[in-house]
Design a protein around this motif. Sequence first.
Motif: not given
Length: 150
Positions: A17-36
């Motif tokens: 979860t730490w890796l996915i949150h840092k490098y995916v959600m705050h990376g190339f899928l930021w477009v989905l995570h940004k509104d959070h």
Amino acid sequence: MSILTIILTFLLMEPATWLIHKYVMHGFLWVLHKDHHDHSNEGQFEKNDYFFVIFAIPAIALFYFGAKQGFNVLFYTGLGITLYGMAYFFVHDIFIHQRIKIFRETTSPYFLAIRRAHKQHHKHTGKEEGECFGFLWVPLKYFKMYFNTK
């Protein structure tokens, strides 16, 4: 072996979860995570909620193939992932973000530390310069704030 697989999977989900949150959600899928982070979506649901579906797909596949093969390690790995997802939902969405208005007050040092670290994470509204990407285990300084016996 099945209980061990479930527990081990649940525990390994934290670094995943730490890796996915840092490098995916705050990376190339930021477009989905940004509104959070910026709360630009005024509705009840956020684009960030798509991650529940995205993360459920591997667990569902593991359930399917594990059950098809006689309830093997794949099934119990899927169960460990699902249990972690349920814990995530209850702690992150209900307790921390109060999407359902219950569990507002706590005196638990553990939950206070988790909540504080998450607030620190949300201090940053951009995808860079983030901190505290963990979920059930956060940097020790947050635990020390509330577990200090002095």
